[in-house]
Write an enzyme that holds these catalytic residues in place. Structure first.
Site, mmCIF file in Angstrom:
data_model
loop_
_atom_site.group_PDB
_atom_site.id
_atom_site.type_symbol
_atom_site.label_atom_id
_atom_site.label_comp_id
_atom_site.label_asym_id
_atom_site.label_seq_id
_atom_site.Cartn_x
_atom_site.Cartn_y
_atom_site.Cartn_z
ATOM 1 N N SER A 281 -0.002 -3.993 -7.266
ATOM 2 C CA SER A 281 0.428 -2.752 -6.624
ATOM 3 C C SER A 281 1.878 -2.873 -6.207
ATOM 4 C CB SER A 281 -0.435 -2.488 -5.387
ATOM 5 O OG SER A 281 0.080 -1.417 -4.621
ATOM 6 N N TYR B 135 -4.372 -4.990 2.569
ATOM 7 C CA TYR B 135 -4.404 -4.562 1.171
ATOM 8 C C TYR B 135 -3.194 -5.128 0.427
ATOM 9 C CZ TYR B 135 -3.511 -1.510 -2.830
ATOM 10 O OH TYR B 135 -3.228 -1.034 -4.086
#
Length: 295
Positions: free
Chosen positions: A141, A154
């Site tokens: 990501s 995350y």
């Protein structure tokens, strides 16, 4: 690795970016083993694809080591071999600070995002090494190289996926297996719902999200050209440069953009007892839906 005629496993294939990757693979002439926690999502994919035996469906929780290690045999039984893995499965955390985030939420994110990637590598790389050419691409990501307040755990899990994949690239350099790390920016998916996360105070700050089908095409172009890093979206490309050139300034910019969302959470948290709300963790129904969905 050219994808036509290849057999590729896609995780998180029941929705979002994973579903679009599976569909684009089929359009490019690949055979696809689609894996997801939710059978309903896989059945919807099959209905949309109308691909016959070029598509097989596999329900699996990527955080379950035994289930993942059973998957290669299932794929080989359906297709005869496995040439590639595109690991899209992942979840986000509730939009709260690390100090406020509860341990069960932390453990869910690490279990799916990091352990899920480790499980896929350990299960499939031995089979990929047996092929004349093969490819594994893991989705990290933009949050894996640029810290996002309210998504720190995350981001930490995705940073681990990034380094894990880059290390795997180095380890497999002199083998037939090519390795890519995928670094998407904002992509229009339903990851929040699939993660069992309700965003307090409304949606995340407005940003131009890339359509999931366009993201899938970028990913597969990168795989076909054996790219080491596949940056998905203009925001990912820009912030990748900014975070390398001026990491503190880039971090401060994201901090300012996220301030409103976190402020909404803090206000809700302060009045939570009056409303009977719990702004920290998903409801039990949401937690039950937490899954390995594509980002």
């Amino acid at each position: 690795m050219k994808l036509q005629g290849k057999i590729v496993v896609v995780t998180g294939a029941g929705s979002g970016m994973g579903r679009e990757v599976a569909l684009e693979l089929l359009r490019r002439g690949a055979r696809v083993a689609a894996a997801d926690l939710r059978l309903a999502g896989l059945e919807a994919l099959a209905e949309r694809a109308q691909a016959g035996d070029a598509l097989s469906l596999h329900t699996v929780d990527v955080g379950d080591r035994e289930a993942v290690h059973a998957l290669p045999a299932q794929v080989i039984a359906a297709h005869g071999a496995v040439d590639g893995v595109i690991h899209c499965a992942g979840i986000i955390q509730p939009f709260v600070t690390t100090a406020e985030l509860d341990y069960p939420s932390i453990e869910r994110v690490i279990r799916v995002n990091l352990w899920g990637t480790i499980h896929m590598i350990k299960a499939f790389v031995p089979h990929l090494l047996e092929r004349p050419e093969a490819h594994i691409a893991n989705v990290s990501s933009m949050g894996g190289f640029l810290p996002v307040p309210g998504q720190t755990i995350y981001g930490a899990s995705k940073a681990a996926v990034k380094l894990l994949t880059e290390g795997l690239y180095a380890e497999l350099h002199d083998t037939p297996v090519r390795v890519s790390v995928v670094l998407p920016g904002a992509v229009a998916t339903n990851i929040a719902e699939n993660s069992g996360v309700e965003i307090e105070g409304g949606d995340a700050p407005a940003m131009q999200a890339l359509a999931a089908d366009k993201a899938a095409a970028i990913i597969l172009d990168g795989v076909e050209h054996d790219h080491f890093q596949i940056l998905v979206g203009r925001d990912a490309r820009m912030m990748h440069i900014a975070s390398r050139a001026a990491p503190k300034a880039a971090t401060d910019m994201i901090r300012r953009k996220m301030a409103e969302l976190l402020e909404h959470h803090n206000q809700d948290h302060e009045h939570g007892h009056e409303r009977g709300a719990d702004a920290q963790r998903p409801t039990s129904a949401q937690a039950a839906r937490t899954s390995s969905s594509s980002p």
